[in-house]
Design an enzyme around this catalytic site. Sequence first.
Site, PDB file in Angstrom:
ATOM      1  N   ILE A  84       0.834   6.862   0.316  1.00  0.00           N
ATOM      2  CA  ILE A  84       0.182   5.814   1.094  1.00  0.00           C
ATOM      3  C   ILE A  84      -1.263   5.658   0.641  1.00  0.00           C
ATOM      4  CG2 ILE A  84      -0.414   5.065   3.439  1.00  0.00           C
ATOM      5  CD1 ILE A  84       1.708   7.232   4.356  1.00  0.00           C
ATOM      6  N   CYS A  85      -1.681   4.393   0.464  1.00  0.00           N
ATOM      7  CA  CYS A  85      -3.083   4.157   0.134  1.00  0.00           C
ATOM      8  C   CYS A  85      -3.800   3.738   1.405  1.00  0.00           C
ATOM      9  CB  CYS A  85      -3.196   3.066  -0.935  1.00  0.00           C
ATOM     10  SG  CYS A  85      -4.889   2.764  -1.405  1.00  0.00           S
ATOM     11  N   LEU A  86      -4.500   4.691   1.996  1.00  0.00           N
ATOM     12  CA  LEU A  86      -5.200   4.430   3.252  1.00  0.00           C
ATOM     13  C   LEU A  86      -6.480   5.250   3.214  1.00  0.00           C
ATOM     14  CD1 LEU A  86      -5.023   3.205   6.155  1.00  0.00           C
ATOM     15  CD2 LEU A  86      -3.867   5.294   6.845  1.00  0.00           C
ATOM     16  N   ASN A  89       0.796  -1.223   0.000  1.00  0.00           N
ATOM     17  CA  ASN A  89       0.000   0.000   0.000  1.00  0.00           C
ATOM     18  C   ASN A  89       0.836   1.284   0.000  1.00  0.00           C
ATOM     19  OD1 ASN A  89      -1.472  -2.129   2.087  1.00  0.00           O
ATOM     20  ND2 ASN A  89      -2.809  -1.317   0.477  1.00  0.00           N
TER      21      ASN A  89
END
Lengths: 188, 377
Positions: free
Chosen positions: A111-113, A104
């Site tokens: 950041i993939c959040l 991620n």
Amino acid sequence: MYFPCSVMSGEEEKIIQQILEEFQVMAQRVKRLQKECQQLKESPPAGVTCWPEGDNLELFRAVLRGEEGTVYSGGIFHLEVEVPERYPFLPPKVRFLTKVYHPNIDSAGRICLDLLKMPPSGSWRPLHNISSVLTSVRLLLSSPNPDDPLMTDIAEEYQFQRPQYEATAKEWTAKFAQSDDPEDRQSS
Amino acid sequence: MALSEFCSHFPLLCPRCRPSKPPHEFCGFVDIGGVDREVRVETPHFPRVEGMRISSDTCLQELVVSHMDQLLEAQKTSSTALEYLQKFQKVCSEAVRCDNRGREEGELQVELNESLVRCLLAHLEGLGWSRVQQVSPNFTSFTLQTRDAGERVHLLRVRVADGYPHEEPTVEADLPGGFEFNYEPSEGVAGVVRVWEARLASLQEFWDVMDQIDKVALVLDPPTPCRHHTFRRLLLGNQVNVQVTLSPQQPRHLPQCLLFGPSKRTRPITTRLTHTYEEWDAERSFVENLEHLLGESVVRECGGVEGVEQEVECPICYSLHFQGSLPDQPCEHCCTPFHAACLYDWLSSLPAARQSMNIITGECPYCSKNITCKIPV
């Protein structure tokens, strides 16, 4: 007694109105960020250190320590937290400065959040703060979310070739996440 | 941008404005020759120069009067308020420098209105100098002080014009409902002071009750209670608070009670109040009475709001007071209180929020259930 001024004509009221509204929002944001700074200093969340960069409370720097028992254990990860002008009505922008091997987190540190995105696609709320965001990022580091990957290759590897993923992640942690200075990552 | 540039050049000038309006006035200080001088700048067309007026204290005015031609020139050549004020600053600094040179040569002149000063001195002497707290250098304004029966200090600010004592002075006193008096020129300020002290005496019981509340209970609002405030916002816990408004004439009688909080929690208290309000007993202490009537305990004073901040502050802006209001907009489901302005700002940035008339509906930032909010004016 008054000192004289000449009288001219013209209209710029709308612009001024906008400036003033921005002023009020800025004061509200600064007050909140000052409280956040105090809390980060007095009761930092586990494995997280965060401090403001400069005096203007627009940029923060943070260090996450990789959780024990994970492939990132022993790593020191540097991050940059950018606080937008509309914060807390917009989420902060968080980016890894240290190179991380993670499904991620991409090579630029993005950041993939979902917490870092606005609804409806994301779950940012003004009740979250820098501290809770960094705690979530640290949690994401320990438990990747391969269903919503940023790096598809790493996500596939994480799901189907776990030992290989773990070996590379450990290697990267040992290689890149050991320095006090995140700029070191550029040299390798 | 114009405003922030202005403020960075003159950081000691504070903009004053009505909500969502350009600053029509700046108050504060401008550095003139190394000394911060008090000025007031009117800017009806900020950031442009037109209609702009600068007023200052008499000392500075007298200095600058001989440089009026330079100021007229400066005003003609300036296009923005900032430009003109910078030129004003330069001209005044120069004037001060010339004056200092003159002063060294022994040309100091202080112009005072002699008859006014004589009359005032006599009147103040009549009042007693112990009552005089402060007098301005040019004798046009002064502050009087007195101690009431409860050892509370009160101040009366008086400004006189050249026509004193025939002309009525302007007075300011910190009293509930303002301060009114019939001015009698033959008595001058002494008559005003007599009326003022009589008012203070009549309000002793009111302030005794107010002081008792402040001592016992935790006060959320006003942030700094003054003598003229007749209300107090008290915390009951459970995200409910009550605003009591006392009558200065009958402070020991039942006050006006207004409950704030999620309606599922305030409703039972309001219902109870309709049955118990007759049980208010003027002999009991105010807080005890209130607790008896509401059936809830009032949170006690424990060293300021800091101790309960987490409980009462708005979770969006992390503060209790914002733009003069308290977090009075609770979620009816999770009971979290928000400032209406903060909640509106958040809901209006969500695409899923619906707006109809002056009501916006969206998800509570805390529990995600439905929440509605009136659009703040």
